[in-house]
Design a protein around this motif. Structure first.
Motif, PDB file in Angstrom:
ATOM      1  N   GLY A   1       1.997  -9.562  -5.067  1.00 15.87           N
ATOM      2  CA  GLY A   1       3.127  -8.655  -5.125  1.00 15.87           C
ATOM      3  C   GLY A   1       2.920  -7.365  -4.348  1.00 15.87           C
ATOM      4  O   GLY A   1       1.812  -7.022  -3.943  1.00 15.87           O
ATOM      5  N   THR A   2       4.027  -6.664  -4.147  1.00 23.40           N
ATOM      6  CA  THR A   2       4.014  -5.337  -3.539  1.00 23.40           C
ATOM      7  C   THR A   2       4.202  -4.300  -4.634  1.00 23.40           C
ATOM      8  O   THR A   2       5.202  -4.310  -5.349  1.00 23.40           O
ATOM      9  CB  THR A   2       5.139  -5.188  -2.496  1.00 23.40           C
ATOM     10  OG1 THR A   2       4.842  -6.022  -1.369  1.00 23.40           O
ATOM     11  CG2 THR A   2       5.255  -3.737  -2.037  1.00 23.40           C
ATOM     12  N   ARG A   3       3.232  -3.418  -4.783  1.00 24.30           N
ATOM     13  CA  ARG A   3       3.252  -2.364  -5.798  1.00 24.30           C
ATOM     14  C   ARG A   3       3.668  -1.050  -5.129  1.00 24.30           C
ATOM     15  O   ARG A   3       3.060  -0.644  -4.134  1.00 24.30           O
ATOM     16  CB  ARG A   3       1.865  -2.254  -6.431  1.00 24.30           C
ATOM     17  CG  ARG A   3       1.744  -1.201  -7.503  1.00 24.30           C
ATOM     18  CD  ARG A   3       0.459  -1.404  -8.307  1.00 24.30           C
ATOM     19  NE  ARG A   3       0.522  -2.607  -9.140  1.00 24.30           N
ATOM     20  CZ  ARG A   3      -0.334  -2.872 -10.132  1.00 24.30           C
ATOM     21  NH1 ARG A   3      -1.313  -2.030 -10.401  1.00 24.30           N
ATOM     22  NH2 ARG A   3      -0.211  -3.984 -10.837  1.00 24.30           N
ATOM     23  N   LEU A   4       4.685  -0.388  -5.683  1.00 26.85           N
ATOM     24  CA  LEU A   4       5.151   0.885  -5.148  1.00 26.85           C
ATOM     25  C   LEU A   4       4.986   1.928  -6.242  1.00 26.85           C
ATOM     26  O   LEU A   4       5.685   1.907  -7.250  1.00 26.85           O
ATOM     27  CB  LEU A   4       6.617   0.779  -4.705  1.00 26.85           C
ATOM     28  CG  LEU A   4       7.198   1.942  -3.902  1.00 26.85           C
ATOM     29  CD1 LEU A   4       8.398   1.477  -3.068  1.00 26.85           C
ATOM     30  CD2 LEU A   4       7.630   3.099  -4.797  1.00 26.85           C
ATOM     31  N   MET A   5       4.019   2.831  -6.059  1.00 27.66           N
ATOM     32  CA  MET A   5       3.758   3.853  -7.060  1.00 27.66           C
ATOM     33  C   MET A   5       2.931   4.978  -6.449  1.00 27.66           C
ATOM     34  O   MET A   5       2.470   4.874  -5.307  1.00 27.66           O
ATOM     35  CB  MET A   5       3.036   3.255  -8.276  1.00 27.66           C
ATOM     36  CG  MET A   5       1.731   2.556  -7.953  1.00 27.66           C
ATOM     37  SD  MET A   5       1.008   1.698  -9.383  1.00 27.66           S
ATOM     38  CE  MET A   5       0.437   3.086 -10.373  1.00 27.66           C
TER      39      MET A   5
ATOM     40  N   ALA B   1      -5.467   3.964  -3.496  1.00 25.57           N
ATOM     41  CA  ALA B   1      -4.518   2.885  -3.225  1.00 25.57           C
ATOM     42  C   ALA B   1      -5.229   1.648  -2.686  1.00 25.57           C
ATOM     43  O   ALA B   1      -4.927   0.517  -3.090  1.00 25.57           O
ATOM     44  CB  ALA B   1      -3.460   3.357  -2.238  1.00 25.57           C
ATOM     45  N   VAL B   2      -6.177   1.859  -1.771  1.00 32.33           N
ATOM     46  CA  VAL B   2      -6.941   0.742  -1.218  1.00 32.33           C
ATOM     47  C   VAL B   2      -7.769   0.074  -2.306  1.00 32.33           C
ATOM     48  O   VAL B   2      -7.861  -1.161  -2.373  1.00 32.33           O
ATOM     49  CB  VAL B   2      -7.829   1.215  -0.053  1.00 32.33           C
ATOM     50  CG1 VAL B   2      -8.788   0.115   0.386  1.00 32.33           C
ATOM     51  CG2 VAL B   2      -6.967   1.660   1.119  1.00 32.33           C
ATOM     52  N   ALA B   3      -8.366   0.876  -3.173  1.00 36.69           N
ATOM     53  CA  ALA B   3      -9.157   0.309  -4.270  1.00 36.69           C
ATOM     54  C   ALA B   3      -8.291  -0.564  -5.172  1.00 36.69           C
ATOM     55  O   ALA B   3      -8.703  -1.648  -5.601  1.00 36.69           O
ATOM     56  CB  ALA B   3      -9.810   1.433  -5.078  1.00 36.69           C
ATOM     57  N   ASP B   4      -7.082  -0.097  -5.458  1.00 38.48           N
ATOM     58  CA  ASP B   4      -6.175  -0.877  -6.299  1.00 38.48           C
ATOM     59  C   ASP B   4      -5.778  -2.170  -5.605  1.00 38.48           C
ATOM     60  O   ASP B   4      -5.800  -3.254  -6.202  1.00 38.48           O
ATOM     61  CB  ASP B   4      -4.943  -0.041  -6.627  1.00 38.48           C
ATOM     62  CG  ASP B   4      -4.211  -0.504  -7.877  1.00 38.48           C
ATOM     63  OD1 ASP B   4      -4.848  -1.170  -8.728  1.00 38.48           O
ATOM     64  OD2 ASP B   4      -3.019  -0.184  -8.024  1.00 38.48           O
ATOM     65  N   ALA B   5      -5.431  -2.072  -4.325  1.00 41.90           N
ATOM     66  CA  ALA B   5      -5.012  -3.265  -3.581  1.00 41.90           C
ATOM     67  C   ALA B   5      -6.120  -4.302  -3.508  1.00 41.90           C
ATOM     68  O   ALA B   5      -5.873  -5.505  -3.682  1.00 41.90           O
ATOM     69  CB  ALA B   5      -4.563  -2.872  -2.174  1.00 41.90           C
ATOM     70  N   THR B   6      -7.349  -3.857  -3.260  1.00 38.18           N
ATOM     71  CA  THR B   6      -8.446  -4.817  -3.136  1.00 38.18           C
ATOM     72  C   THR B   6      -8.781  -5.464  -4.478  1.00 38.18           C
ATOM     73  O   THR B   6      -9.044  -6.674  -4.540  1.00 38.18           O
ATOM     74  CB  THR B   6      -9.697  -4.144  -2.545  1.00 38.18           C
ATOM     75  OG1 THR B   6     -10.036  -2.968  -3.309  1.00 38.18           O
ATOM     76  CG2 THR B   6      -9.465  -3.740  -1.097  1.00 38.18           C
ATOM     77  N   ARG B   7      -8.769  -4.680  -5.548  1.00 37.29           N
ATOM     78  CA  ARG B   7      -9.024  -5.259  -6.881  1.00 37.29           C
ATOM     79  C   ARG B   7      -7.967  -6.297  -7.232  1.00 37.29           C
ATOM     80  O   ARG B   7      -8.270  -7.397  -7.710  1.00 37.29           O
ATOM     81  CB  ARG B   7      -9.032  -4.163  -7.947  1.00 37.29           C
ATOM     82  CG  ARG B   7     -10.303  -3.348  -8.033  1.00 37.29           C
ATOM     83  CD  ARG B   7     -10.328  -2.527  -9.320  1.00 37.29           C
ATOM     84  NE  ARG B   7      -9.211  -1.578  -9.372  1.00 37.29           N
ATOM     85  CZ  ARG B   7      -9.288  -0.310  -8.996  1.00 37.29           C
ATOM     86  NH1 ARG B   7     -10.434   0.160  -8.519  1.00 37.29           N
ATOM     87  NH2 ARG B   7      -8.243   0.489  -9.088  1.00 37.29           N
TER      88      ARG B   7
ATOM     89  N   GLY C   1       7.078  -1.300  -9.679  1.00 37.86           N
ATOM     90  CA  GLY C   1       7.806  -0.418  -8.775  1.00 37.86           C
ATOM     91  C   GLY C   1       8.718  -1.115  -7.793  1.00 37.86           C
ATOM     92  O   GLY C   1       9.454  -0.451  -7.051  1.00 37.86           O
ATOM     93  N   THR C   2       8.670  -2.458  -7.742  1.00 35.70           N
ATOM     94  CA  THR C   2       9.573  -3.197  -6.857  1.00 35.70           C
ATOM     95  C   THR C   2      10.287  -4.279  -7.656  1.00 35.70           C
ATOM     96  O   THR C   2       9.857  -4.660  -8.740  1.00 35.70           O
ATOM     97  CB  THR C   2       8.835  -3.830  -5.669  1.00 35.70           C
ATOM     98  OG1 THR C   2       7.808  -4.711  -6.152  1.00 35.70           O
ATOM     99  CG2 THR C   2       8.221  -2.760  -4.782  1.00 35.70           C
ATOM    100  N   SER C   3      11.380  -4.800  -7.075  1.00 36.91           N
ATOM    101  CA  SER C   3      12.232  -5.735  -7.803  1.00 36.91           C
ATOM    102  C   SER C   3      12.786  -6.788  -6.857  1.00 36.91           C
ATOM    103  O   SER C   3      12.525  -6.775  -5.647  1.00 36.91           O
ATOM    104  CB  SER C   3      13.400  -4.965  -8.430  1.00 36.91           C
ATOM    105  OG  SER C   3      14.223  -4.417  -7.398  1.00 36.91           O
ATOM    106  N   SER C   4      13.582  -7.694  -7.437  1.00 37.78           N
ATOM    107  CA  SER C   4      14.244  -8.700  -6.598  1.00 37.78           C
ATOM    108  C   SER C   4      15.145  -8.044  -5.558  1.00 37.78           C
ATOM    109  O   SER C   4      15.259  -8.535  -4.427  1.00 37.78           O
ATOM    110  CB  SER C   4      15.071  -9.646  -7.480  1.00 37.78           C
ATOM    111  OG  SER C   4      14.236 -10.467  -8.267  1.00 37.78           O
ATOM    112  N   ALA C   5      15.774  -6.929  -5.909  1.00 38.51           N
ATOM    113  CA  ALA C   5      16.629  -6.228  -4.939  1.00 38.51           C
ATOM    114  C   ALA C   5      15.816  -5.754  -3.739  1.00 38.51           C
ATOM    115  O   ALA C   5      16.284  -5.808  -2.589  1.00 38.51           O
ATOM    116  CB  ALA C   5      17.318  -5.046  -5.611  1.00 38.51           C
TER     117      ALA C   5
END
Length: 358
Positions: free
Chosen positions: A42-46, A54-60, A122-126
């Motif tokens: 998924g794509t997290r927007l926060m 942010a990189v640490a979160d994405a890699t985990r 932070g993201t949705s189907s829209a």
């Protein structure tokens, strides 16, 4: 924390970064593995305190996605993307959000199919609809836009299967008259609460947004302060918010018999599972408990499964956890270790033809 230190200790394949000067936003796409197929996540927007965070979160999260895809027998690898708003920045207005999603679509196109994405925190189907108009590598679009819609229902169904499996393993019997503490009442957490209430469970709920707790009043739920989520006695703790809920000190004092939830990276490090095992707390590894959403999105939009087939595969989460619990007992290891071993075995067999579930 520095980006160099995060990436130098990560075993993933690649991490792609982009900075947008106009908004101050960082984009990070972490690809952990393409061994089983294109990476997906998924794509997290926060908001994040730094680009490194942010990189640490994405890699985990990307690492967890590889494990999730493997245990769910899905022919995809693990990845994750983060659209990192500056710390304490206001939520983006409509025009800014459109700009960020357009830039993200360009990022996906440049990777040429190495990475596919769907909704996340932070993201949705829209938002996936917006991406889908600019890139072919987005799933989770609304049904009217040709997608399979939100994955929240299947994620919640899978978590509910995990809750029942942990209750059985912890010798709690059925959920009737058992106390569940549900942390986080977004689309997934609230649906888990509804399923648990239907099963006769007593509910404690908490969320940073008090209005969300109010929506659970109809379920007979009692709201507690968010700071009390890990100190309030319950039978099963159900984390359905962001990760990192349980660190080492918390693990030593948790007043529950079992843990199963939708949140990613519930434990701040895998070794905490050993503490839980020593204390006799049954833990359903998060990448197993929450894989219903991946089953829904990839099953419907990549593999062409029917809704019934997706639901049947989601119910298999309970069987997968039963195998993990059995192996943990048999070999005297934590459930986290047993789940990693199961995923590793499936990754090692990745060269075999993928199970399409047809």
């Amino acid at each position: 924390m520095h980006i160099e230190s995060v990436l130098s200790t990560w075993e993933g394949e690649s991490c792609h970064l982009r900075h947008d000067r106009e908004t101050g936003v960082w984009f990070a796409i972490a690809i952990h593995s393409t061994h089983r197929g294109p990476a997906a996540g998924g794509t997290r927007l926060m908001s994040y305190i730094s680009a490194a965070a942010a990189v640490a979160d994405a890699t985990r999260l990307a690492t967890a996605m590889t494990l999730k895809m493997a245990v769910a027998d899905l022919p995809m690898g693990g990845g994750k993307s983060v659209i990192a708003l500056p710390a304490e920045a206001p939520r983006p207005d409509l025009a800014t959000r459109q700009r960020l999603l357009t830039l993200h679509a360009h990022n996906l196109e440049r990777l040429g199919g190495q990475y596919w994405t769907g909704p996340d925190i932070g993201t949705s189907s829209a938002d996936m609809d917006i991406l889908g108009r600019q890139t072919r590598y987005a799933f989770g679009r609304a049904t009217e836009a040709g997608g399979s819609g939100s994955s929240a229902e299947e994620t919640a169904q899978g978590v509910f299967e995990a809750v029942q499996a942990t209750a059985h393993e912890a010798r709690l019997g059925t959920l009737a008259d058992r106390t569940l503490l549900i942390q986080g009442l977004g689309a997934v957490g609230l649906r888990v609460a509804e399923l648990a209430a239907d099963a006769g469970a007593r509910l404690l709920v908490t969320d940073l947004d008090p209005d969300r707790c109010a929506t659970a009043d109809r379920l007979g739920a009692k709201a507690i302060n968010p700071t009390e989520a890990t100190t309030t006695e319950c039978d099963i703790l159900v984390p359905c918010a962001t990760g990192g809920l349980i660190d080492t000190p918390t693990a030593h004092r948790l007043p529950c018999a079992a843990i199963a939830g939708a949140a990613n990276n519930i434990l701040t490090n895998p070794e905490i599972a050993d503490i839980l095992q020593e204390r006799g707390i049954v833990y359903a590894p998060d990448f197993v408990a929450n894989c219903g959403g991946a089953i829904h999105l990839i099953g419907r939009e990549v593999l062409g499964w029917s809704a019934d087939n997706v639901r049947a595969r989601t119910r298999n989460i309970r069987d997968t956890l039963d195998t993990i619990f059995t192996n943990a007992r048999r070999y005297g290891i934590s459930t986290e270790r047993a789940a990693h071993d199961l995923a590793a075995a499936k990754l090692a067999r990745a060269e075999a033809p993928a199970d399409t579930g047809q």
